[in-house]
Design an enzyme around this catalytic site. Structure first.
Site, PDB file in Angstrom:
ATOM      1  N   LYS A   1      11.272  20.987  49.917  1.00  0.00           N
ATOM      2  CA  LYS A   1      12.614  21.483  50.212  1.00  0.00           C
ATOM      3  C   LYS A   1      12.574  22.236  51.538  1.00  0.00           C
ATOM      4  O   LYS A   1      11.872  23.255  51.666  1.00  0.00           O
ATOM      5  CB  LYS A   1      13.091  22.422  49.099  1.00  0.00           C
ATOM      6  CG  LYS A   1      13.459  21.698  47.839  1.00  0.00           C
ATOM      7  CD  LYS A   1      14.779  20.977  47.997  1.00  0.00           C
ATOM      8  CE  LYS A   1      15.133  20.180  46.759  1.00  0.00           C
ATOM      9  NZ  LYS A   1      16.343  19.375  46.952  1.00  0.00           N
TER      10      LYS A   1
ATOM     11  N   ASP B   1      13.359  17.298  52.402  1.00  0.00           N
ATOM     12  CA  ASP B   1      14.759  17.289  51.952  1.00  0.00           C
ATOM     13  C   ASP B   1      15.429  18.563  52.436  1.00  0.00           C
ATOM     14  O   ASP B   1      15.084  19.659  51.994  1.00  0.00           O
ATOM     15  CB  ASP B   1      14.781  17.223  50.413  1.00  0.00           C
ATOM     16  CG  ASP B   1      16.193  17.144  49.853  1.00  0.00           C
ATOM     17  OD1 ASP B   1      17.160  17.169  50.647  1.00  0.00           O
ATOM     18  OD2 ASP B   1      16.335  17.067  48.615  1.00  0.00           O
TER      19      ASP B   1
ATOM     20  N   GLU C   1      15.282  13.457  53.840  1.00  0.00           N
ATOM     21  CA  GLU C   1      16.438  13.359  52.935  1.00  0.00           C
ATOM     22  C   GLU C   1      17.529  14.351  53.317  1.00  0.00           C
ATOM     23  O   GLU C   1      17.243  15.516  53.601  1.00  0.00           O
ATOM     24  CB  GLU C   1      15.934  13.624  51.504  1.00  0.00           C
ATOM     25  CG  GLU C   1      16.992  13.542  50.423  1.00  0.00           C
ATOM     26  CD  GLU C   1      16.349  13.598  49.031  1.00  0.00           C
ATOM     27  OE1 GLU C   1      15.256  13.001  48.850  1.00  0.00           O
ATOM     28  OE2 GLU C   1      16.919  14.237  48.138  1.00  0.00           O
TER      29      GLU C   1
ATOM     30  N   GLU D   1      22.688  11.363  47.068  1.00  0.00           N
ATOM     31  CA  GLU D   1      22.909  12.124  45.843  1.00  0.00           C
ATOM     32  C   GLU D   1      24.292  12.762  45.819  1.00  0.00           C
ATOM     33  O   GLU D   1      24.777  13.148  44.762  1.00  0.00           O
ATOM     34  CB  GLU D   1      21.826  13.207  45.663  1.00  0.00           C
ATOM     35  CG  GLU D   1      21.882  14.315  46.682  1.00  0.00           C
ATOM     36  CD  GLU D   1      20.699  15.265  46.540  1.00  0.00           C
ATOM     37  OE1 GLU D   1      20.855  16.282  45.864  1.00  0.00           O
ATOM     38  OE2 GLU D   1      19.629  14.967  47.097  1.00  0.00           O
TER      39      GLU D   1
ATOM     40  N   ASP E   1      22.571   8.850  42.321  1.00  0.00           N
ATOM     41  CA  ASP E   1      22.073   9.423  41.061  1.00  0.00           C
ATOM     42  C   ASP E   1      22.844   8.744  39.930  1.00  0.00           C
ATOM     43  O   ASP E   1      24.084   8.769  39.925  1.00  0.00           O
ATOM     44  CB  ASP E   1      22.294  10.940  41.041  1.00  0.00           C
ATOM     45  CG  ASP E   1      21.576  11.594  39.869  1.00  0.00           C
ATOM     46  OD1 ASP E   1      20.743  12.480  40.112  1.00  0.00           O
ATOM     47  OD2 ASP E   1      21.853  11.219  38.697  1.00  0.00           O
TER      48      ASP E   1
ATOM     49  N   HIS F   1      18.110   9.016  43.165  1.00  0.00           N
ATOM     50  CA  HIS F   1      17.910  10.459  43.032  1.00  0.00           C
ATOM     51  C   HIS F   1      17.863  10.781  41.538  1.00  0.00           C
ATOM     52  O   HIS F   1      18.601  10.187  40.752  1.00  0.00           O
ATOM     53  CB  HIS F   1      19.103  11.169  43.690  1.00  0.00           C
ATOM     54  CG  HIS F   1      19.171  12.647  43.469  1.00  0.00           C
ATOM     55  ND1 HIS F   1      19.938  13.226  42.468  1.00  0.00           N
ATOM     56  CD2 HIS F   1      18.587  13.664  44.129  1.00  0.00           C
ATOM     57  CE1 HIS F   1      19.809  14.547  42.546  1.00  0.00           C
ATOM     58  NE2 HIS F   1      18.993  14.842  43.535  1.00  0.00           N
TER      59      HIS F   1
ATOM     60  N   GLU G   1      11.580  10.218  41.175  1.00  0.00           N
ATOM     61  CA  GLU G   1      11.652  11.644  41.506  1.00  0.00           C
ATOM     62  C   GLU G   1      11.367  12.465  40.257  1.00  0.00           C
ATOM     63  O   GLU G   1      12.159  12.492  39.323  1.00  0.00           O
ATOM     64  CB  GLU G   1      13.038  11.998  42.066  1.00  0.00           C
ATOM     65  CG  GLU G   1      13.157  13.477  42.399  1.00  0.00           C
ATOM     66  CD  GLU G   1      14.409  13.816  43.176  1.00  0.00           C
ATOM     67  OE1 GLU G   1      15.363  13.018  43.190  1.00  0.00           O
ATOM     68  OE2 GLU G   1      14.440  14.915  43.776  1.00  0.00           O
TER      69      GLU G   1
HETATM   70 MG    MG Z   1      17.881  15.908  47.567  1.00  0.00          MG
END
Ligand code: MG
Length: 382
Positions: free
Chosen positions: A171, A199, A225, A251, A274, A301, A334
């Site tokens: 992240k 991401d 991402e 997502e 997703d 996702h 994921e």
């Molecule tokens: Mg993400």
């Protein structure tokens, strides 16, 4: 297999320790679940993803007041017809967000029932499994404190490596300089054999994202991402011309209609709908066909409960490769490693990775059994 009634549940659990991604602090995990019950007494389960701090009652209200009256008495096998009816009926106030998440939940539950009725796994009903074993990547690296200390991130990377993961997603989006420092320390800790993804949760402008990508150009990242705002499709297109790192997003996008311009505009290398948000398994099929026709790989996702995880395993199993070759790498699962009690305890057999791999269930339907004691204790009937 006629739909007799529908139960809607909301779940919410405070986290013992809040964590942050680039947009906000997360203080609880929530979920909206739907149980579709047939005249034969068979139950099918679906989920509407609660991303961030989305209130689970929002999708629950759509399921109860809009979807349920529309689908009672219908055959569970009419997934495509029901999907289009619900989309068209809600078009003037829906099209994205919780309305589509609610349709997703219903759709997933119907596919679960179709599988149970025919004694086939959902992947078989989606057209068959290209793969029954999927590599998993660790998603985590949320922040429990903001600042320049990278020791918690380094420790987490080592933990995932020790657990068998050879891919992990970091992240970022906390400022380009801080992001570069974090990535350098993580790479140092895990060595060159671990594959990294990043991401930013759309934290950046195009020029900031380009600067970050340039600073990480030697990291052999699998993807970058959500570098920029999901509404800025032209930003994605511009950034894609500035970096060789594959761009991923999706997502925060919904249905084939929402994905159309992202895909036809060649804004992405990897599309990430997703299943519990973008319109269910029916919409995944629409989006996947559109992506394939535009030369873009779908790699879903996954951030929901066990229901979303199981549905995603079937979706990934049935996802064709955009460029199938002997050396092609398929989609990757994921594997959320952040705190989420409804991922681990909602079903009797939670999805587990072994040496960085997960298995696609081969039993009827989605392939899980709800832990009824856990449901009674934690779910609120809406
Ligand atoms: Mg993400």
């Amino acid at each position: 297999m006629i739909i007799e009634h529908i139960n809607v549940y909301t779940l919410s659990s405070q986290l013992p320790r809040p964590f942050a991604f680039s947009q906000q602090w997360v203080t609880r995990r929530s979920a909206t679940l739907v149980e579709v019950v047939t005249e034969e007494g068979q139950s099918g389960w679906g989920e509407a993803l609660c991303a961030g701090l989305l209130e689970p009652e929002l999708a629950a209200s759509v399921i109860k007041h809009v979807i349920t009256p529309q689908v009672l008495g219908r055959s569970v096998f009419d997934t495509e017809v029901i999907w289009h009816e619900l989309y068209n009926r809600t078009r003037d106030y829906g099209r994205k967000g919780v309305v589509i998440a609610a349709i997703s939940a219903l759709d997933i539950a119907l596919w679960d029932l179709k599988g149970k009725a025919t004694q086939r796994p959902v992947s078989a009903l989606l057209g068959g499994a290209f793969r029954l074993r999927i590599p998993a990547y660790a998603t985590g690296f949320f922040r429990t404190a903001l600042g320049q200390d990278t020791s918690a991130l380094v420790e987490e990377a080592r933990r995932h490596q020790a657990a068998g993961f050879s891919s992990m997603k970091i992240k970022l989006g906390f400022g380009v300089a801080d992001d570069l420092r974090a990535m350098a320390d993580i790479r140092d800790a895990v060595g060159d054999d671990v594959e990294l993804m990043i991401d930013a949760n759309h934290a950046y402008t195009v020029s900031e994202a380009a600067l970050l990508a340039d600073g990480l150009k030697d990291f052999r990242l699998r993807w970058f991402e959500e570098p920029v705002n999901p509404d800025d499709k032209e930003g994605y297109r511009l950034l894609r011309q500035k970096t060789l790192i594959p761009l991923a997003a999706g997502e925060a996008e919904f249905t084939m209609f929402g994905f159309r311009d992202l895909l036809a505009g060649r804004c992405l290398d990897i599309a990430q709908p997703d299943v519990a948000m973008a319109g269910g398994l029916t919409a995944m099929q629409h989006i996947t066909a559109l992506a394939l026709a535009n030369g873009i790989q779908v790699n879903p996702h996954v951030w929901g409960t066990a229901i979303g995880q199981y549905a995603s395993l079937h979706a990934i199993a049935a996802t064709p490769l955009v460029n199938p070759t002997l050396a092609a790498r398929g989609p990757i699962f994921e594997y959320d490693t952040s705190a989420h009690p409804f991922r681990s305890d909602l079903v009797t057999q939670p999805v587990a990775q072994t040496d960085g791999w997960v298995q696609v269930p081969t039993g009827p339907g989605l392939g899980f059994t709800i832990d009824q004691d856990f449901l009674r204790e934690h779910a609120r009937r809406y």
